[in-house]
Write a protein that holds these residues in place. Structure first.
Motif, PDB file in Angstrom:
ATOM      1  N   LYS A 182     -67.568  14.869 -12.162  1.00 14.79           N
ATOM      2  CA  LYS A 182     -66.072  14.844 -11.602  1.00 14.79           C
ATOM      3  C   LYS A 182     -65.614  13.438 -10.972  1.00 14.79           C
ATOM      4  O   LYS A 182     -64.934  12.604 -11.115  1.00 14.79           O
ATOM      5  CB  LYS A 182     -66.019  16.208 -10.303  1.00 14.79           C
ATOM      6  N   ILE A 183     -66.688  12.787  -9.991  1.00 15.03           N
ATOM      7  CA  ILE A 183     -66.581  11.604  -9.028  1.00 15.03           C
ATOM      8  C   ILE A 183     -66.484  10.380 -10.198  1.00 15.03           C
ATOM      9  O   ILE A 183     -65.609   9.564  -9.578  1.00 15.03           O
ATOM     10  CB  ILE A 183     -67.643  11.774  -8.117  1.00 15.03           C
ATOM     11  N   GLY A 184     -67.189  10.608 -11.215  1.00 12.09           N
ATOM     12  CA  GLY A 184     -66.928   9.323 -11.923  1.00 12.09           C
ATOM     13  C   GLY A 184     -68.118   8.411 -12.140  1.00 12.09           C
ATOM     14  O   GLY A 184     -67.582   7.273 -12.568  1.00 12.09           O
ATOM     15  N   SER A 185     -68.868   9.042 -11.306  1.00 12.01           N
ATOM     16  CA  SER A 185     -70.413   7.510 -11.073  1.00 12.01           C
ATOM     17  C   SER A 185     -71.289   7.858 -12.178  1.00 12.01           C
ATOM     18  O   SER A 185     -72.164   7.239 -12.467  1.00 12.01           O
ATOM     19  CB  SER A 185     -71.395   7.971 -10.056  1.00 12.01           C
ATOM     20  N   TYR A 186     -70.844   9.301 -13.289  1.00 10.14           N
ATOM     21  CA  TYR A 186     -71.977  10.014 -13.998  1.00 10.14           C
ATOM     22  C   TYR A 186     -72.392   8.574 -14.517  1.00 10.14           C
ATOM     23  O   TYR A 186     -73.665   8.298 -15.576  1.00 10.14           O
ATOM     24  CB  TYR A 186     -71.656  11.181 -14.977  1.00 10.14           C
ATOM     25  N   ASP A 187     -71.051   7.861 -15.220  1.00  6.78           N
ATOM     26  CA  ASP A 187     -71.438   6.887 -17.172  1.00  6.78           C
ATOM     27  C   ASP A 187     -72.419   6.188 -16.209  1.00  6.78           C
ATOM     28  O   ASP A 187     -72.760   5.357 -16.871  1.00  6.78           O
ATOM     29  CB  ASP A 187     -70.099   6.523 -17.159  1.00  6.78           C
TER      30      ASP A 187
END
Ligand code: ATP
Ligand code: MG
Length: 392
Positions: free
Chosen positions: A325-330
């Protein structure tokens, strides 16, 4: 018709005496995030109204939904003319044939001659008469026609976009986030920022055992947090000599425990220097050997500084969901080695003994810690340049 963005405040509404301080911090954060859109901001104790050019309104709404301290972001139609016929006309543009709706009125301008219930009733019956196939649903309407009557005019809007809640970043001081390239620590940073805390970032690097790609990954993760309104610096600690010395001279089974004790020692000193009131990390109880309660206690032994562990009781699955959700996973799953994953013993201790950890450290040359701190590299995430700086 003029459009305006309305902000509904988050948890800061529970504040009494300090409420204006929180609102003013929120204004400053919003000004920063929207600086390229020349926003005009009007605020009061209950709401904030932001005007930008209509073509930018969706982009700005999206940016605002990432700013902490906001419960809801609503795009409103605004009219200075508050006559009931005007309100009815504007409300008509929110509904389309076949939908269910409800009208809800809030009248902060108490000099307005018509009570809220009567306004809702008039607008509702106007809509039923003038739009085909409408029906009222008071419990779960598809369209919620909100009418807010204020001194300066009337604001009419549908359901808004959920905000990021929490407190405005910076309203509750600064902390130092131990930021690795993994999934957890960036999420821990996000959750801490959500509680109003601004962050500097501390990254332990072991060149040449780790790569510059690993450092770039950490820079990208810090930039993800920057999007949520943080403007801290990234401090890169040269950790190689410390790790090599532990590996060479101290009990190998205690490698991780001793390494983490060194990290905490450095973290505390850097935190003090940077006026950070606490250290933050991504530890989660039991996730790995170094995060059992026994390990946490033995590592924590080196400091009495506050250590915030926002993920202490979260499952890895939950943490991964937050990272997406935050956009850090990838970014986090890019395959570069972290300094914790090299030098890992085959059987790291799960229940380290505090006395043993202390006695092993009698063999350690603590001037290596001073040296590491003196050689910290500071990276300004705004300028994207590195400045070498002698530190302590
Ligand atoms: P992460 O997903 O953040 O890498 P992890 O599950 O891999 O965490 P550990 O490697 O045990 O767990 O680290 C626990 C915490 O210690 C991390 O969440 C982070 O806050 C901090 N940490 C670990 N390695 C580093 C590093 N190289 N630089 C800065 N902090 C680190
Ligand atoms: Mg890690």
């Amino acid at each position: 018709m003029k459009k305006v963005i309305m902000i509904k405040y988050g948890e800061l509404t529970t504040k009494k005496d300090n409420r204006n301080f929180f609102i003013n911090t929120l204004v400053k954060n919003i000004e920063k995030v929207l600086s390229s859109f020349n926003p005009v901001i009007l605020k009061d104790y209950f709401r904030m109204f932001i005007s930008v050019e209509d073509i930018y309104i969706d982009e700005c709404t999206d940016l605002l939904s990432k700013v902490f301290g906001i419960l809801e972001v609503c795009i409103c139609y605004f009219s200075e003319d508050k006559r009931i016929e005007t309100i009815c006309d504007i409300s008509k543009s929110l509904v389309s044939s076949g939908v269910t709706f409800k009208v809800q009125t809030n009248r902060s301008d108490k000099s307005y001659p018509v009570p809220s219930m009567d306004i809702s009733r008039s607008v509702g019956s106007f809509l039923l008469r003038n739009v085909d196939n409408l029906s009222v649903d008071v419990h779960n309407p598809q369209v919620l026609v909100n009418v807010e009557i204020r001194k300066e005019g009337v604001y009419i809007y549908n359901k808004g976009i959920k905000g990021s809640c929490g407190y405005p970043t910076g309203s509750l001081g600064k902390a130092l986030l131990m930021l690795s390239g993994g999934i957890d620590s960036v999420v821990a940073g996000y959750l801490t920022m959500k509680r109003g805390v601004r962050l500097d970032f501390l990254y332990f690097e072991s060149l040449p055992h780790t790569s510059l790609e690993a450092r770039n990954k950490v820079i990208e993760l810090a930039k993800v947090l920057k999007k949520y309104g943080n403007n801290g610096k990234l401090l890169v600690v040269p950790f190689t000599k410390i790790q090599e010395s532990i590996y060479r001279d101290l009990d190998n089974q205690y490698m991780i425990t001793l390494m983490r004790r060194m990290m905490y020692r450095i973290g505390q000193r850097v935190a003090k220097k940077r006026n950070c009131l606490a250290l933050v990390n991504g530890e989660s109880i039991g996730q790995v050997a170094s995060q059992t309660l026994t390990s946490i206690r033995v590592v924590n032994d080196v400091t009495n500084y506050p250590i915030i562990r926002p993920l202490a009781s979260f499952d890895k699955i939950e943490i991964m969901d937050m990272a997406r959700k935050i956009g850090s996973y990838d970014i986090s799953i890019l395959p570069y080695e972290d300094c914790c994953t090299i030098f890992v013993p085959t059987h790291p201790v799960i229940n380290p003994n505090l006395d043993h950890a202390r006695s092993e450290e009698e063999k350690f040359d603590f001037s290596l810690i001073d040296e590491a701190i003196e050689n910290i590299l500071i990276i300004d995430l705004d300028k994207e340049s590195d400045e070498e700086e002698n530190y302590l």
